[in-house]
Design a protein around this motif. Structure first.
Motif, PDB file in Angstrom:
ATOM      1  N   GLN A  51       0.844  -1.196   0.000  1.00  0.00           N
ATOM      2  CA  GLN A  51       0.000   0.000   0.000  1.00  0.00           C
ATOM      3  C   GLN A  51       0.877   1.242   0.000  1.00  0.00           C
ATOM      4  OE1 GLN A  51      -2.584   0.292   3.386  1.00  0.00           O
ATOM      5  NE2 GLN A  51      -3.599   2.118   2.641  1.00  0.00           N
ATOM      6  N   GLU A  52       0.570   2.153  -0.927  1.00  0.00           N
ATOM      7  CA  GLU A  52       1.373   3.364  -1.034  1.00  0.00           C
ATOM      8  C   GLU A  52       0.955   4.370   0.028  1.00  0.00           C
ATOM      9  OE1 GLU A  52      -0.571   2.228  -3.441  1.00  0.00           O
ATOM     10  OE2 GLU A  52       0.676   1.606  -5.129  1.00  0.00           O
ATOM     11  N   LYS A  53       1.928   4.940   0.703  1.00  0.00           N
ATOM     12  CA  LYS A  53       1.616   5.984   1.655  1.00  0.00           C
ATOM     13  C   LYS A  53       2.815   6.863   1.914  1.00  0.00           C
ATOM     14  CE  LYS A  53       2.327   3.200   5.840  1.00  0.00           C
ATOM     15  NZ  LYS A  53       1.702   2.738   7.111  1.00  0.00           N
ATOM     16  N   LEU A  54       2.502   8.061   2.418  1.00  0.00           N
ATOM     17  CA  LEU A  54       3.510   9.030   2.849  1.00  0.00           C
ATOM     18  C   LEU A  54       3.358   9.229   4.350  1.00  0.00           C
ATOM     19  CD1 LEU A  54       2.991  11.699   0.034  1.00  0.00           C
ATOM     20  CD2 LEU A  54       4.924  10.126   0.240  1.00  0.00           C
ATOM     21  N   VAL A  55       4.465   9.259   5.035  1.00  0.00           N
ATOM     22  CA  VAL A  55       4.432   9.445   6.488  1.00  0.00           C
ATOM     23  C   VAL A  55       5.346  10.599   6.866  1.00  0.00           C
ATOM     24  CG1 VAL A  55       4.834   8.415   8.735  1.00  0.00           C
ATOM     25  CG2 VAL A  55       3.955   7.003   6.866  1.00  0.00           C
ATOM     26  N   GLU A  56       4.742  11.604   7.501  1.00  0.00           N
ATOM     27  CA  GLU A  56       5.508  12.760   7.953  1.00  0.00           C
ATOM     28  C   GLU A  56       5.978  12.564   9.391  1.00  0.00           C
ATOM     29  OE1 GLU A  56       1.871  14.371   5.599  1.00  0.00           O
ATOM     30  OE2 GLU A  56       2.312  12.820   7.079  1.00  0.00           O
ATOM     31  N   SER A  57       7.066  13.206   9.717  1.00  0.00           N
ATOM     32  CA  SER A  57       7.561  13.220  11.091  1.00  0.00           C
ATOM     33  C   SER A  57       8.382  14.476  11.289  1.00  0.00           C
ATOM     34  CB  SER A  57       8.409  11.979  11.394  1.00  0.00           C
ATOM     35  OG  SER A  57       9.568  11.947  10.575  1.00  0.00           O
ATOM     36  N   GLY A  58       8.713  14.755  12.548  1.00  0.00           N
ATOM     37  CA  GLY A  58       9.574  15.887  12.854  1.00  0.00           C
ATOM     38  C   GLY A  58       8.857  17.085  13.443  1.00  0.00           C
ATOM     39  N   GLY A  59       7.541  17.032  13.481  1.00  0.00           N
ATOM     40  CA  GLY A  59       6.807  18.129  14.074  1.00  0.00           C
ATOM     41  C   GLY A  59       6.946  18.140  15.582  1.00  0.00           C
ATOM     42  N   GLY A  60       6.441  19.197  16.184  1.00  0.00           N
ATOM     43  CA  GLY A  60       6.510  19.305  17.635  1.00  0.00           C
ATOM     44  C   GLY A  60       6.351  20.740  18.084  1.00  0.00           C
ATOM     45  N   LEU A  61       6.662  20.958  19.340  1.00  0.00           N
ATOM     46  CA  LEU A  61       6.578  22.284  19.945  1.00  0.00           C
ATOM     47  C   LEU A  61       7.958  22.930  19.909  1.00  0.00           C
ATOM     48  CD1 LEU A  61       5.090  24.463  21.618  1.00  0.00           C
ATOM     49  CD2 LEU A  61       5.712  23.139  23.664  1.00  0.00           C
ATOM     50  N   VAL A  62       7.998  24.145  19.408  1.00  0.00           N
ATOM     51  CA  VAL A  62       9.265  24.873  19.315  1.00  0.00           C
ATOM     52  C   VAL A  62       9.008  26.323  19.673  1.00  0.00           C
ATOM     53  CG1 VAL A  62       8.968  25.325  16.846  1.00  0.00           C
ATOM     54  CG2 VAL A  62      11.274  25.307  17.829  1.00  0.00           C
ATOM     55  N   GLN A  63      10.007  26.962  20.238  1.00  0.00           N
ATOM     56  CA  GLN A  63       9.879  28.366  20.589  1.00  0.00           C
ATOM     57  C   GLN A  63      10.080  29.244  19.365  1.00  0.00           C
ATOM     58  OE1 GLN A  63      12.646  29.164  23.777  1.00  0.00           O
ATOM     59  NE2 GLN A  63      11.224  28.374  25.321  1.00  0.00           N
ATOM     60  N   PRO A  64       9.507  30.422  19.366  1.00  0.00           N
ATOM     61  CA  PRO A  64       9.753  31.361  18.265  1.00  0.00           C
ATOM     62  C   PRO A  64      11.245  31.567  18.055  1.00  0.00           C
ATOM     63  CG  PRO A  64       7.978  32.166  19.639  1.00  0.00           C
ATOM     64  CD  PRO A  64       8.552  30.974  20.349  1.00  0.00           C
ATOM     65  N   GLY A  65      11.653  31.564  16.797  1.00  0.00           N
ATOM     66  CA  GLY A  65      13.064  31.667  16.460  1.00  0.00           C
ATOM     67  C   GLY A  65      13.768  30.336  16.328  1.00  0.00           C
ATOM     68  N   GLY A  66      13.107  29.286  16.735  1.00  0.00           N
ATOM     69  CA  GLY A  66      13.699  27.949  16.659  1.00  0.00           C
ATOM     70  C   GLY A  66      13.582  27.334  15.282  1.00  0.00           C
TER      71      GLY A  66
END
Length: 135
Positions: free
Chosen positions: A1-16
């Motif tokens: 089955q074809e799929k795309l999986v994203e990762s790397g998101g999260g909470l970051v402070q402004p300027g990060g």
């Protein structure tokens, strides 16, 4: 089955900074232009960036090009979105998408992808990764 999986998101402070990854399974990314959209709470899903399959030509929305960079590693079947100097207005769910073509279509320039006449140019969607920019 074809799929795309994203990762790397999260909470970051402004300027990060954050680096999002989009990994394909069930198919090879190298045959497609791949890009990113984002959708902030209560807003439309808008195009952010795209990279073509072979020449690696890139597009980044004008308002973001001094902070966001897109790249790809076909050997790892992965596309990346490097986001620097993040601002609160960058808070959104970020979606990876595969174009049906090898070059980026204009759908990645859309301010509302689901109202765009070329919305069907997207063959695969990921489920998204949440980026929250907050102090």
């Amino acid at each position: 089955q074809e799929k795309l999986v994203e990762s790397g998101g999260g909470l970051v402070q402004p300027g990060g900074s954050l680096r999002l990854s989009c990994v394909a399974s069930g198919f090879s990314l190298e045959h497609y232009a791949i890009g990113w959209f984002r959708q902030a709470p209560g807003k439309e899903r808008e195009g952010v960036s795209c990279i073509s399959s072979m020449q690696g030509r890139t597009y980044v929305a004008d308002s973001l090009k001094d902070r966001f960079t897109i790249s790809r590693d076909n050997a790892k079947n992965t596309v990346y979105l490097q986001m620097n100097n993040l601002k609160s207005e960058d808070t959104a769910v970020y979606y990876c998408a595969a174009d049906r073509a090898t070059v980026c279509s204009d759908v990645f320039k859309a301010s509302d992808v689901f109202q765009a006449s070329d919305a069907d140019d997207i063959k695969y969607w990921g489920k998204g990764t949440l980026v929250t920019v907050s102090s």
